[in-house]
Design a protein around this motif. Structure first.
Motif, PDB file in Angstrom:
ATOM      1  N   SER A   1      -8.369  35.696  66.592  1.00 52.78           N
ATOM      2  CA  SER A   1      -9.070  36.591  65.666  1.00 52.78           C
ATOM      3  C   SER A   1     -10.545  36.224  65.574  1.00 52.78           C
ATOM      4  O   SER A   1     -10.909  35.045  65.597  1.00 52.78           O
ATOM      5  CB  SER A   1      -8.435  36.494  64.282  1.00 52.78           C
ATOM      6  N   SER A   2     -11.378  37.265  65.420  1.00 53.23           N
ATOM      7  CA  SER A   2     -12.813  37.039  65.222  1.00 53.23           C
ATOM      8  C   SER A   2     -13.181  37.022  63.745  1.00 53.23           C
ATOM      9  O   SER A   2     -14.357  36.881  63.401  1.00 53.23           O
ATOM     10  CB  SER A   2     -13.608  38.134  65.938  1.00 53.23           C
TER      11      SER A   2
ATOM     12  N   LYS B   1      -8.443  27.234  64.787  1.00 50.91           N
ATOM     13  CA  LYS B   1      -8.656  27.996  66.017  1.00 50.91           C
ATOM     14  C   LYS B   1      -8.658  29.504  65.774  1.00 50.91           C
ATOM     15  O   LYS B   1      -8.723  30.284  66.727  1.00 50.91           O
ATOM     16  CB  LYS B   1      -7.566  27.650  67.036  1.00 50.91           C
ATOM     17  N   ASN B   2      -8.539  29.920  64.515  1.00 45.06           N
ATOM     18  CA  ASN B   2      -8.479  31.361  64.204  1.00 45.06           C
ATOM     19  C   ASN B   2      -7.396  32.056  65.036  1.00 45.06           C
ATOM     20  O   ASN B   2      -7.622  33.159  65.568  1.00 45.06           O
ATOM     21  CB  ASN B   2      -9.826  32.038  64.447  1.00 45.06           C
ATOM     22  N   THR B   3      -6.258  31.431  65.138  1.00 48.43           N
ATOM     23  CA  THR B   3      -5.202  31.940  66.017  1.00 48.43           C
ATOM     24  C   THR B   3      -3.851  31.921  65.309  1.00 48.43           C
ATOM     25  O   THR B   3      -3.539  30.975  64.582  1.00 48.43           O
ATOM     26  CB  THR B   3      -5.120  31.103  67.307  1.00 48.43           C
ATOM     27  N   VAL B   4      -3.078  32.971  65.561  1.00 51.73           N
ATOM     28  CA  VAL B   4      -1.703  33.035  65.086  1.00 51.73           C
ATOM     29  C   VAL B   4      -0.798  33.098  66.306  1.00 51.73           C
ATOM     30  O   VAL B   4      -1.164  33.676  67.335  1.00 51.73           O
ATOM     31  CB  VAL B   4      -1.488  34.243  64.149  1.00 51.73           C
TER      32      VAL B   4
ATOM     33  N   MET C   1      -1.419  37.435  58.419  1.00 54.47           N
ATOM     34  CA  MET C   1      -1.341  37.866  59.814  1.00 54.47           C
ATOM     35  C   MET C   1       0.090  38.290  60.128  1.00 54.47           C
ATOM     36  O   MET C   1       1.044  37.612  59.738  1.00 54.47           O
ATOM     37  CB  MET C   1      -1.742  36.727  60.753  1.00 54.47           C
ATOM     38  N   GLY C   2       0.208  39.377  60.862  1.00 51.42           N
ATOM     39  CA  GLY C   2       1.529  39.871  61.189  1.00 51.42           C
ATOM     40  C   GLY C   2       1.676  40.184  62.666  1.00 51.42           C
ATOM     41  O   GLY C   2       0.693  40.462  63.350  1.00 51.42           O
TER      42      GLY C   2
ATOM     43  N   SER D   1       3.453  31.079  63.384  1.00 54.65           N
ATOM     44  CA  SER D   1       2.652  29.968  62.876  1.00 54.65           C
ATOM     45  C   SER D   1       1.178  30.327  63.026  1.00 54.65           C
ATOM     46  O   SER D   1       0.836  31.293  63.709  1.00 54.65           O
ATOM     47  CB  SER D   1       2.976  28.673  63.629  1.00 54.65           C
ATOM     48  N   ARG D   2       0.341  29.546  62.385  1.00 63.00           N
ATOM     49  CA  ARG D   2      -1.089  29.803  62.464  1.00 63.00           C
ATOM     50  C   ARG D   2      -1.850  28.493  62.572  1.00 63.00           C
ATOM     51  O   ARG D   2      -1.417  27.464  62.042  1.00 63.00           O
ATOM     52  CB  ARG D   2      -1.569  30.621  61.273  1.00 63.00           C
ATOM     53  N   ASP D   3      -2.998  28.561  63.249  1.00 63.72           N
ATOM     54  CA  ASP D   3      -3.923  27.439  63.350  1.00 63.72           C
ATOM     55  C   ASP D   3      -5.265  27.945  62.855  1.00 63.72           C
ATOM     56  O   ASP D   3      -5.996  28.626  63.592  1.00 63.72           O
ATOM     57  CB  ASP D   3      -3.993  26.949  64.794  1.00 63.72           C
ATOM     58  N   ASN D   4      -5.587  27.644  61.623  1.00 66.78           N
ATOM     59  CA  ASN D   4      -6.817  28.167  61.033  1.00 66.78           C
ATOM     60  C   ASN D   4      -8.066  27.589  61.704  1.00 66.78           C
ATOM     61  O   ASN D   4      -9.120  28.233  61.729  1.00 66.78           O
ATOM     62  CB  ASN D   4      -6.842  27.897  59.534  1.00 66.78           C
TER      63      ASN D   4
END
Length: 122
Positions: free
Chosen positions: A24-25, A75-78, A34-35, A70-73
């Motif tokens: 995500s940007s 890295k802005n990634t789910v 996030m879904g 899961s999410r890694d905030n």
């Protein structure tokens, strides 16, 4: 404008695994829900899994026990880890973001990615 880019789709045999990623940007990514949704040919787009900014997870009944979001905030990634895949999991998988996190309805999601195709062969 928020950009969401999915990756990780592909062809896998039934019983196999795949991990999808969505980058995500969004600057406020850590505070957004996030879904993951999916759309099979000839069917409507449906909710698969969601994670709130507090990391609370929700799943569709059809994927419970097999998929993990899961999410890694940092890295802005789910992510969507998909195990024990079935042919009926074949679909284009989309990620989406919701600033409010009020629901997992498609209409309440603010931005969508372009999707990544997952094909599960029998």
């Amino acid at each position: 404008q928020v950009q969401l880019v999915e990756s990780g789709g592909g062809l896998v045999q039934a019983g196999g695994s795949l991990r999808l990623s969505c980058a995500s940007s969004e600057r406020s990514f850590s505070r957004s829900a996030m879904g993951w949704f999916r759309q099979a040919p000839g069917k409507e787009r449906e909710f698969v899994a969601g994670i709130t900014w507090l990391a609370r997870q929700n799943y569709a009944d059809s994927v419970k026990g097999r998929f993990t979001i899961s999410r890694d905030n940092a890295k802005n990634t789910v992510y969507l880890q998909m195990n024990s895949l079935k042919p009926e999991d074949t679909a284009v998988y989309y990620c989406a973001t919701s600033a409010s996190g009020s629901s997992w309805l498609k209409a309440d999601m603010d931005y969508w990615g372009k999707g990544t195709l997952v094909t599960v062969s029998s």
